[in-house]
Design an enzyme around this catalytic site. Sequence first.
Site, mmCIF file in Angstrom:
data_model
loop_
_atom_site.group_PDB
_atom_site.id
_atom_site.type_symbol
_atom_site.label_atom_id
_atom_site.label_comp_id
_atom_site.label_asym_id
_atom_site.label_seq_id
_atom_site.Cartn_x
_atom_site.Cartn_y
_atom_site.Cartn_z
ATOM 1 C CE LYS A 253 -0.232 -0.291 5.001
ATOM 2 N NZ LYS A 253 -0.953 -0.857 6.128
ATOM 3 N NE ARG A 351 -6.809 0.781 10.355
ATOM 4 C CZ ARG A 351 -5.548 0.573 9.969
ATOM 5 N NH1 ARG A 351 -4.638 1.522 10.111
ATOM 6 N NH2 ARG A 351 -5.193 -0.579 9.453
ATOM 7 C CE1 TYR A 479 11.431 32.738 2.827
ATOM 8 C CE2 TYR A 479 11.705 30.352 2.749
ATOM 9 C CZ TYR A 479 11.426 31.542 2.114
ATOM 10 O OH TYR A 479 11.142 31.549 0.797
ATOM 11 C CG MET A 528 8.202 24.188 -1.024
ATOM 12 S SD MET A 528 7.231 25.117 -2.216
ATOM 13 C CE MET A 528 6.259 26.154 -1.148
#
Length: 585
Positions: A253, A351, A479, A528
């Site tokens: 998966k 779940r 930043y 990023m």
Amino acid sequence: MQLFSWGKKSDQTVQIKEIITNISSSTIDILHKGEKVTIEIPFIDEASVQNAIHCLCVLFILKKNNEEILHRFQSLYSIAMRLEMKEGINHCSIINDSYSNDLYSLGIALDFLNQQKQHKRRTLILSDILQSGMEPKKLYSQVSALLLQKNVDRLFGIGPDIFSQQKQFSSIKNNSFFKTTEEFLRNVFLSDLSDETILIKGARSFEFERISHLLEQKVHQTVLSINLNSIVYNLKKYKEQLEPQTKIMAMVKAFSYGSGSYEIASVLEFNKVDYLAVAYPDEGVELRKAGITLPIMVMNIDNSTFDSILNYNLEPEIFSFALLNDFTSFLKKSEIDDYPVHIKIDTGMHRLGFMENEIDLLCKKISGNQFIKVKSIFSHLAASEDPKQDDFTSYQFSLFKSCCSKIEKSLGYSFLKHIANTSGISRHPRLQMDMVRLGIGLYGIDGNVHMQKLLKNVSTLTTTISQIKKISAGETVGYGRMGKVEKDSTVAVVRIGYADGYSRTLGNGKGKMLLKNKLVPVIGNVCMDMTMLDVSAIKNLKEGDEVIVFGEALTLQMLSSWAQTIPYEIMTGISARVKRIYYEE
Ligand SMILES: *Cc1c(COP(=O)(O)O)cnc(C)c1O
């Protein structure tokens, strides 16, 4: 006869006192004729260490001087000896094995080519086979038979010998021959190669890297390399934990935990796992389109995907009455009986799945339901990795068994029962039942320390330095000016950021990368597309140098603890723009 031996015992000519494994080198202490010698080699794997010791013995026999020997061992380097698969131009897959060419390695590479089903056509670009010691006529008749057996559809033969023997390849309809690599490059249009798997296999002197260069898609310099041998190796290690009759469902998966879809599934199919499982129908459809024929269980389906479930022969997990009703009606309308399904029981994970108090009604609904055939019933352990939760794990297991026997009685036929995931296998061998669902362990991660030691690393994420700069004491990086330096420093900018899956939580010294075998901290915030490293401690760096984000020495576990998460999240978070390269050694 002069006997010369090596080993750990004192009666050997060369006695191995100690082998120390460093991050990427090994130090070997030995005793020879009463003299202590220490060699250092830039390898850590067992085979290389053994090879080095054999070579050392030969040098002793040849009476070479010690200083010379030590010096030479240090200058060894590892050569690329691997077969790589990359994305190519025009929707091709390129398998590059242009490091050597002999009959034996050709056989291995052709097996690998033959396993690839993502494209209809299999193409081989092959050079002369040098130094085989065989007559060309005999040699190329063997090669020709091999190509036929391994389903090669198209052949480009390059070199004077194969050129002169081209008549022998008439059984391969689509073939062409060239005397030199040059001639091939001049005459073949790259646009002729499209939607096919291309194996490039040539002796060094033919310089096939000139061909692979043209055919491979240019990669963004951040690459996730996946070692397919290690996946096979890890699979074998888990098999050894299991009874011979226990089946294995391999969990592929989420893009095989971030490492790939058909590339991984085809290796697992070739190595005979019994089942595959994916999370969503689309993932299963992609595998079918790539030619995977193993049964595939799909864990999370809804009404809108029934069509593709049927069209692609996928086996759904049924986890609720609503789903059971809807899927049954769909099968009825499609006039299909005995469609394979898997039923999920919720034994405490809370779940998906039927609860204990729903089992009686479930029995009523599925016994006599001609439209479905229950292939398996399963449940999922909530904390199989945690010793503190072992009582709960046992409780889940016994509840599961009692639900199964109820259902089995009412259904009147038997089915596979399974509950164990990776840590279930490594920590609770008695829970293996008929089948286990092996996930993260395949990819080289197991929370159980003992099992982790047996596994091999599968994925390595590397990036490169795009710029190096010096900044002065008091200046800041990135930043928000978060990365303030106290003294004059050197900063390297690398080509990976949070958009590639390098979490922003790794900023400001939390995360480290491996550069020239040393850990260097992230400085400032992760951006990023880029991250800055404080590389003041490292000399002789240049732009373009490789940086390891995780892999063998800097493990996923280390990285995930720095990011305060689990290896699963890091693995599956490596974004799609990071190119995957698959290789076999
Ligand atoms: C993901 C998953 C697994 C595999 O778990 P690992 O811990 O990766 O081995 C097994 N069963 C189910 C239902 C899953 O969703």
